[in-house]
Write a protein that holds these residues in place. Structure first.
Motif, PDB file in Angstrom:
ATOM      1  N   PHE A 108       0.806  -1.212   0.000  1.00  0.00           N
ATOM      2  CA  PHE A 108       0.000   0.000   0.000  1.00  0.00           C
ATOM      3  C   PHE A 108       0.846   1.272   0.000  1.00  0.00           C
ATOM      4  CE2 PHE A 108      -3.141  -3.100   1.011  1.00  0.00           C
ATOM      5  CZ  PHE A 108      -4.232  -2.639   0.312  1.00  0.00           C
ATOM      6  N   LEU A 109       2.150   1.135   0.299  1.00  0.00           N
ATOM      7  CA  LEU A 109       3.043   2.294   0.248  1.00  0.00           C
ATOM      8  C   LEU A 109       3.589   2.506  -1.159  1.00  0.00           C
ATOM      9  CD1 LEU A 109       5.016   1.886   3.598  1.00  0.00           C
ATOM     10  CD2 LEU A 109       3.514   3.783   2.969  1.00  0.00           C
ATOM     11  N   PHE A 110       3.965   1.406  -1.835  1.00  0.00           N
ATOM     12  CA  PHE A 110       4.598   1.534  -3.144  1.00  0.00           C
ATOM     13  C   PHE A 110       3.713   0.901  -4.207  1.00  0.00           C
ATOM     14  CE2 PHE A 110       7.993   1.201   0.010  1.00  0.00           C
ATOM     15  CZ  PHE A 110       8.593   2.427  -0.175  1.00  0.00           C
ATOM     16  N   PRO A 111       3.046   1.710  -5.001  1.00  0.00           N
ATOM     17  CA  PRO A 111       2.090   1.149  -5.962  1.00  0.00           C
ATOM     18  C   PRO A 111       2.732   0.283  -7.040  1.00  0.00           C
ATOM     19  CG  PRO A 111       2.085   3.550  -5.990  1.00  0.00           C
ATOM     20  CD  PRO A 111       3.061   3.151  -4.969  1.00  0.00           C
ATOM     21  N   VAL A 112       4.068   0.349  -7.195  1.00  0.00           N
ATOM     22  CA  VAL A 112       4.675  -0.481  -8.239  1.00  0.00           C
ATOM     23  C   VAL A 112       4.631  -1.961  -7.859  1.00  0.00           C
ATOM     24  CG1 VAL A 112       7.055  -0.508  -7.394  1.00  0.00           C
ATOM     25  CG2 VAL A 112       6.621  -0.578  -9.836  1.00  0.00           C
ATOM     26  N   ILE A 113       4.481  -2.245  -6.575  1.00  0.00           N
ATOM     27  CA  ILE A 113       4.418  -3.644  -6.144  1.00  0.00           C
ATOM     28  C   ILE A 113       3.083  -4.236  -6.573  1.00  0.00           C
ATOM     29  CG2 ILE A 113       4.337  -5.168  -4.146  1.00  0.00           C
ATOM     30  CD1 ILE A 113       6.241  -3.186  -2.769  1.00  0.00           C
ATOM     31  N   PRO A 114       3.100  -5.361  -7.279  1.00  0.00           N
ATOM     32  CA  PRO A 114       1.843  -5.924  -7.791  1.00  0.00           C
ATOM     33  C   PRO A 114       0.899  -6.334  -6.659  1.00  0.00           C
ATOM     34  CG  PRO A 114       3.753  -7.171  -8.596  1.00  0.00           C
ATOM     35  CD  PRO A 114       4.269  -6.171  -7.639  1.00  0.00           C
ATOM     36  N   LEU A 115      -0.363  -5.979  -6.811  1.00  0.00           N
ATOM     37  CA  LEU A 115      -1.390  -6.431  -5.868  1.00  0.00           C
ATOM     38  C   LEU A 115      -1.466  -7.948  -5.918  1.00  0.00           C
ATOM     39  CD1 LEU A 115      -4.426  -4.040  -6.289  1.00  0.00           C
ATOM     40  CD2 LEU A 115      -2.966  -4.310  -4.297  1.00  0.00           C
ATOM     41  N   GLY A 116      -1.668  -8.568  -4.778  1.00  0.00           N
ATOM     42  CA  GLY A 116      -1.786 -10.021  -4.748  1.00  0.00           C
ATOM     43  C   GLY A 116      -0.602 -10.636  -4.032  1.00  0.00           C
ATOM     44  N   LEU A 117       0.581  -9.984  -4.123  1.00  0.00           N
ATOM     45  CA  LEU A 117       1.741 -10.526  -3.426  1.00  0.00           C
ATOM     46  C   LEU A 117       1.505 -10.536  -1.914  1.00  0.00           C
ATOM     47  CD1 LEU A 117       4.853  -9.096  -5.305  1.00  0.00           C
ATOM     48  CD2 LEU A 117       4.005 -11.425  -5.262  1.00  0.00           C
TER      49      LEU A 117
ATOM     50  N   PHE B 167      -4.234 -21.135 -17.318  1.00  0.00           N
ATOM     51  CA  PHE B 167      -5.454 -20.351 -17.517  1.00  0.00           C
ATOM     52  C   PHE B 167      -5.229 -18.857 -17.284  1.00  0.00           C
ATOM     53  CE2 PHE B 167      -6.357 -24.559 -15.887  1.00  0.00           C
ATOM     54  CZ  PHE B 167      -6.997 -25.087 -16.990  1.00  0.00           C
ATOM     55  N   ILE B 168      -4.395 -18.536 -16.317  1.00  0.00           N
ATOM     56  CA  ILE B 168      -4.131 -17.137 -15.992  1.00  0.00           C
ATOM     57  C   ILE B 168      -2.684 -16.855 -16.359  1.00  0.00           C
ATOM     58  CG2 ILE B 168      -4.189 -15.395 -14.183  1.00  0.00           C
ATOM     59  CD1 ILE B 168      -6.126 -17.085 -12.655  1.00  0.00           C
ATOM     60  N   ARG B 169      -2.474 -16.536 -17.631  1.00  0.00           N
ATOM     61  CA  ARG B 169      -1.119 -16.370 -18.142  1.00  0.00           C
ATOM     62  C   ARG B 169      -0.628 -14.948 -17.869  1.00  0.00           C
ATOM     63  NH1 ARG B 169       1.514 -19.642 -21.963  1.00  0.00           N
ATOM     64  NH2 ARG B 169       3.295 -18.598 -22.878  1.00  0.00           N
ATOM     65  N   ASP B 170       0.690 -14.816 -17.809  1.00  0.00           N
ATOM     66  CA  ASP B 170       1.309 -13.494 -17.642  1.00  0.00           C
ATOM     67  C   ASP B 170       0.836 -12.811 -16.374  1.00  0.00           C
ATOM     68  OD1 ASP B 170       2.715 -13.776 -19.978  1.00  0.00           O
ATOM     69  OD2 ASP B 170       1.120 -12.933 -21.207  1.00  0.00           O
ATOM     70  N   ASN B 171       0.613 -13.582 -15.318  1.00  0.00           N
ATOM     71  CA  ASN B 171       0.259 -13.001 -14.023  1.00  0.00           C
ATOM     72  C   ASN B 171       1.538 -12.885 -13.200  1.00  0.00           C
ATOM     73  OD1 ASN B 171      -0.365 -13.164 -11.113  1.00  0.00           O
ATOM     74  ND2 ASN B 171      -2.475 -13.144 -11.817  1.00  0.00           N
ATOM     75  N   ILE B 172       1.904 -11.646 -12.896  1.00  0.00           N
ATOM     76  CA  ILE B 172       3.200 -11.403 -12.263  1.00  0.00           C
ATOM     77  C   ILE B 172       3.306 -12.085 -10.895  1.00  0.00           C
ATOM     78  CG2 ILE B 172       2.422  -9.192 -11.342  1.00  0.00           C
ATOM     79  CD1 ILE B 172       5.995 -10.011 -12.478  1.00  0.00           C
ATOM     80  N   VAL B 173       2.172 -12.153 -10.163  1.00  0.00           N
ATOM     81  CA  VAL B 173       2.217 -12.773  -8.838  1.00  0.00           C
ATOM     82  C   VAL B 173       2.599 -14.248  -8.963  1.00  0.00           C
ATOM     83  CG1 VAL B 173       0.893 -13.349  -6.783  1.00  0.00           C
ATOM     84  CG2 VAL B 173       0.536 -11.163  -7.902  1.00  0.00           C
ATOM     85  N   LEU B 259       1.117   3.425 -12.997  1.00  0.00           N
ATOM     86  CA  LEU B 259      -0.152   2.903 -13.508  1.00  0.00           C
ATOM     87  C   LEU B 259      -0.008   1.531 -14.142  1.00  0.00           C
ATOM     88  CD1 LEU B 259      -1.163   6.267 -15.080  1.00  0.00           C
ATOM     89  CD2 LEU B 259      -2.283   5.182 -13.139  1.00  0.00           C
ATOM     90  N   THR B 260       1.135   0.918 -13.963  1.00  0.00           N
ATOM     91  CA  THR B 260       1.375  -0.332 -14.693  1.00  0.00           C
ATOM     92  C   THR B 260       0.531  -1.501 -14.228  1.00  0.00           C
ATOM     93  OG1 THR B 260       3.169  -0.778 -13.176  1.00  0.00           O
ATOM     94  CG2 THR B 260       3.750   0.187 -15.293  1.00  0.00           C
ATOM     95  N   THR B 261      -0.107  -1.373 -13.103  1.00  0.00           N
ATOM     96  CA  THR B 261      -0.763  -2.561 -12.568  1.00  0.00           C
ATOM     97  C   THR B 261      -2.005  -2.966 -13.334  1.00  0.00           C
ATOM     98  OG1 THR B 261      -1.618  -1.032 -10.956  1.00  0.00           O
ATOM     99  CG2 THR B 261       0.096  -2.543 -10.235  1.00  0.00           C
ATOM    100  N   GLY B 262      -2.394  -2.135 -14.288  1.00  0.00           N
ATOM    101  CA  GLY B 262      -3.419  -2.555 -15.252  1.00  0.00           C
ATOM    102  C   GLY B 262      -4.749  -2.971 -14.651  1.00  0.00           C
ATOM    103  N   SER B 263      -4.928  -4.258 -14.507  1.00  0.00           N
ATOM    104  CA  SER B 263      -6.254  -4.779 -14.213  1.00  0.00           C
ATOM    105  C   SER B 263      -6.614  -4.763 -12.737  1.00  0.00           C
ATOM    106  CB  SER B 263      -6.341  -6.222 -14.715  1.00  0.00           C
ATOM    107  OG  SER B 263      -5.423  -7.011 -13.987  1.00  0.00           O
ATOM    108  N   ASN B 264      -5.865  -4.113 -11.929  1.00  0.00           N
ATOM    109  CA  ASN B 264      -6.239  -4.091 -10.518  1.00  0.00           C
ATOM    110  C   ASN B 264      -6.636  -2.694 -10.076  1.00  0.00           C
ATOM    111  OD1 ASN B 264      -3.818  -2.721  -9.997  1.00  0.00           O
ATOM    112  ND2 ASN B 264      -2.736  -4.686  -9.998  1.00  0.00           N
ATOM    113  N   THR B 265      -6.921  -2.559  -8.810  1.00  0.00           N
ATOM    114  CA  THR B 265      -7.543  -1.325  -8.335  1.00  0.00           C
ATOM    115  C   THR B 265      -6.543  -0.293  -7.853  1.00  0.00           C
ATOM    116  OG1 THR B 265      -7.721  -2.261  -6.146  1.00  0.00           O
ATOM    117  CG2 THR B 265      -9.597  -2.566  -7.608  1.00  0.00           C
ATOM    118  N   HIS B 266      -5.274  -0.553  -8.089  1.00  0.00           N
ATOM    119  CA  HIS B 266      -4.278   0.372  -7.592  1.00  0.00           C
ATOM    120  C   HIS B 266      -4.444   1.782  -8.136  1.00  0.00           C
ATOM    121  CE1 HIS B 266      -0.605  -1.585  -5.561  1.00  0.00           C
ATOM    122  NE2 HIS B 266      -1.314  -0.869  -4.742  1.00  0.00           N
TER     123      HIS B 266
END
Lengths: 276, 276, 276, 276
Positions: A108-117, B167-173, B259-266
């Protein structure tokens, strides 16, 4: 710490966070529709504090395990013998939950970190706790083994449902489920303390009785029923309070709350019925 | 090869590929938004080389297992006796990982091949390794069994998460998770080598001690913590470098990376906060 | 209640609800396209009554377990001994199914409650039944153990498929699967009663014979075949009745029913063929 | 039928259907883009025949199991003894696969039947086979047990992947996976026949040797490699033939095949590269 306090401490941590989560997610869910930028700002702050508190709990837990009088005091190995491995294993469990709390803060501090981790690490912390407990109880009396292994059900269900949250984020059902599992997990730690190290100095349970094992299995289910009821009460309380706060602002907002379920079919159902 | 080198070799392969993947996927994720056709062209080339390197590793592994002085030299059966079955099993493990690397190459060379088959074969390679290891250790001393079976956790988690990637390709997590599992898998092979065949010629571990088993379980968790930290450092380094490279091109690109997180709510979260 | 009636009672409950569900979901599926607000209103009423009936069954079950002549009469502990733990365990099982029924009612009464919690609690009720049964049979003769543990297959499959319904709601395949599992679950309780406590006073089965165990395994599969056939018949009957009711209203409605599958590719297939 | 033929018969059935499926799904996938109404009409006919052939195989299997000279001839119980339970269990296995074939036919004949039920029943047929085999081998020699239990891996993987097809239908990756599992399943039945009942009358394998068990585990992996290679060859052949058939019709259709992957990112990748 193989004593009452050593089980009451993590039990309290899990219980506090479980109750707090049941309130937090209920609040976010019920106040969702009227959400403003200000609210989102506060939610982010809350998430960071949430993670911070869990890091703090983890540090307290590690310090307690290491520096109690009969703890290992950070010594691991000594003359061909491992020192106080149980305390080290508990420290490892706290370490993972601490890492997960840290990840929440960073997310939540650094938005570059992917959500889900953050969810992934929380799930892995549960898996780690499960692995540690599973090999932990080898060679102990049957009741001791059984009462610890029942924890694997909450840990396993938690690991699976949190892993699903990596993909289905902000799902109120999964979040309340997580809160209820955490509450049951916490109260069960207390139960283990009461059974294995009765603080009142009462008679110790017969650790080989099959009847005791059957009762403990059932008791575990009752703990989960209690956890469900606690979550239900918290959800209802939050709903009531949010409704009270919304009402004075204007008449039209009464109906809004009915529509909060968003992506499901409740609205359709309701609208149809209301207009019939 | 039941010696130190026989564990250090696959360990190094897994470790190298794990670290490489943590860099590759971090790079693709952080540079994603400014993606151009040129970048995609290079990514495809990288994927083909990636698969090729894994095929090469697999061939090296098979040759090493077969043609070490005490290896089977491609002989399987001799006078009612199987020859060096352990080397043959290791060769089979390499074979599957080699097939998976080949599939990766084919997938990116021939577009008619459906996406997802590469992930499926990688997942099956992990399952195969798990099956082989599971029956491998039958009848060995407890510590030897336990230290090998802990590999099943990384193998199992890998198989599941890679299967989800079908099924969920290219998911960084999922991709970073895969990299971290592979790193822990690699370092754990080294750990097995050090425990079972101490290269320094030091005293051998007591293979029946319950304390050793408890320590090894905890040590496995620490390996995974180390893997998570390695992935975190690599991700941060790549982020930093990509940021440095982006900055000189113009002032407005500073904000893009957020803004790279694309499909999430960040983004929503951020925009709300920024404008508050 | 370790006797014939103690297995026939829950068996009948499961069987009745399973058959009822196979009818309810078939009806909702086949009448879906022509759905009006009135229908939705009735469906909601039906869901509330459905939950209410299950709460009633659960209360009957708990009262029966507690107040049969040799029951515990709500006493749990007595002079260092647990009283009639098996009856208490059965009561716990009923309690969870009752809670799940209550949740169904609440979900359809109060729209603020998130959809999915009802399915989650039903899934947890199945998990709880599984946990209780699993530890229940410890130390009994092989056939007794085996015949009870086979229940874990229906319980486990039910728990998984209902958990999926948290996310994929109103999916007819999952709903009919659930109904078929429940029917097989119910008939299997009857089977247990007939095998372990023959009501006709016939000869008791040899509880250690491997042949009996093999037959019982196969018999369990036949129960499930029977359940599938029951569901198929119910689905066909409902289809026929709905078709009969739709026909008189006008000629054009004959074709409508073919299009009810909504989100799948059946229509495309059909249209293509019809127009060829 | 505990002899060579009793394993060769189901093995051939599985093998034939597996190879047929690898061809069928490859054809549907590669010819997908140029799909016309006529093609869809033929596909539907093929699916119905496919199901019909499986029903026929199941009936042949049941009749063979029942009416071989030493079969039960439809007698189940005789003077306090079960008759030829193994033949009955095999018949039950065939029954489920037959039901699944029937469901396939019904699904494509009657559009009111929800799509997905055919996959669900196929998945359940695999689960049933797994349950039957699991309890089947109790008390046999180690090698006999092990060689049968390895079937559980293909059966289990099949059950899971086919269950996923209930939700993700017409996914070429899952379909080719299913075909490869079925082929390996079929060849493994042949392998069991050769190991346990050598048709050449050669020496019987030592059923307690740990080395034999290790070899058989590895051999199982090789069977799967062979199955993957068979599917790969079939896919390539079908691709080649479809390409040959498409080419004469016009120059512009050469590029079409590259775009068949539809919902994935291949096209984007390719277009970018081509235009670079």
């Amino acid at each position: 710490m193989a004593n009452f306090k050593g089980h009451a401490l993590p039990g309290s941590f899990f219980l506090i966070i479980g109750i707090w989560w049941s309130l937090k997610y209920s609040l976010r869910y019920t106040s969702h529709k009227g959400k403003s930028r200000k609210l989102n700002y506060y939610y982010r702050k809350i998430e960071i504090i949430d993670g911070g508190v869990r890091v703090f709990f983890a540090i307290v837990g590690i310090l307690a395990e290491q520096f109690v009088p009969d703890g290992p005091h950070l010594h691991l190995y000594n003359d061909h013998d491992w020192i106080k491995l149980m305390n080290w294993q508990h420290s490892t469990m706290y370490l993972f939950y601490g890492l997960s709390g840290l990840m929440d803060m960073l997310t939540f501090l650094f938005p570059v970190i992917p959500l889900g981790l953050d969810r992934l690490l929380l799930s892995l912390a549960a898996v780690t706790e499960g692995i540690l407990f599973y090999y932990h109880v080898h060679g102990r009396p049957p009741l001791d083994q059984h009462i610890h292994l029942l924890l694997l059900y909450t840990v396993g269900a938690g690991a699976i449902s949190i892993f699903i949250e990596v993909f289905i984020r902000d799902n109120i059902v999964l979040e309340l489920f997580r809160a209820s599992l955490l509450i049951a997990h916490g109260t069960w730690f207390w139960q283990i303390g009461f059974v294995l190290y009765p603080p009142s100095g009462g008679p110790v349970w017969d650790q080989t009785s099959h009847d005791n094992i059957m009762f403990i299995t059932m008791c575990f289910c009752w703990h989960y029923v209690a956890a469900v009821i606690i979550v239900a009460i918290n959800f209802s309380l939050v709903c009531g309070v949010v409704n009270q706060l919304k009402r004075p602002r204007g008449g039209e907002s009464i109906g809004i709350q009915k529509l909060t379920t968003g992506s499901n079919t409740h609205e359709a159902l309701l609208n149809d019925t209301d207009e019939d």
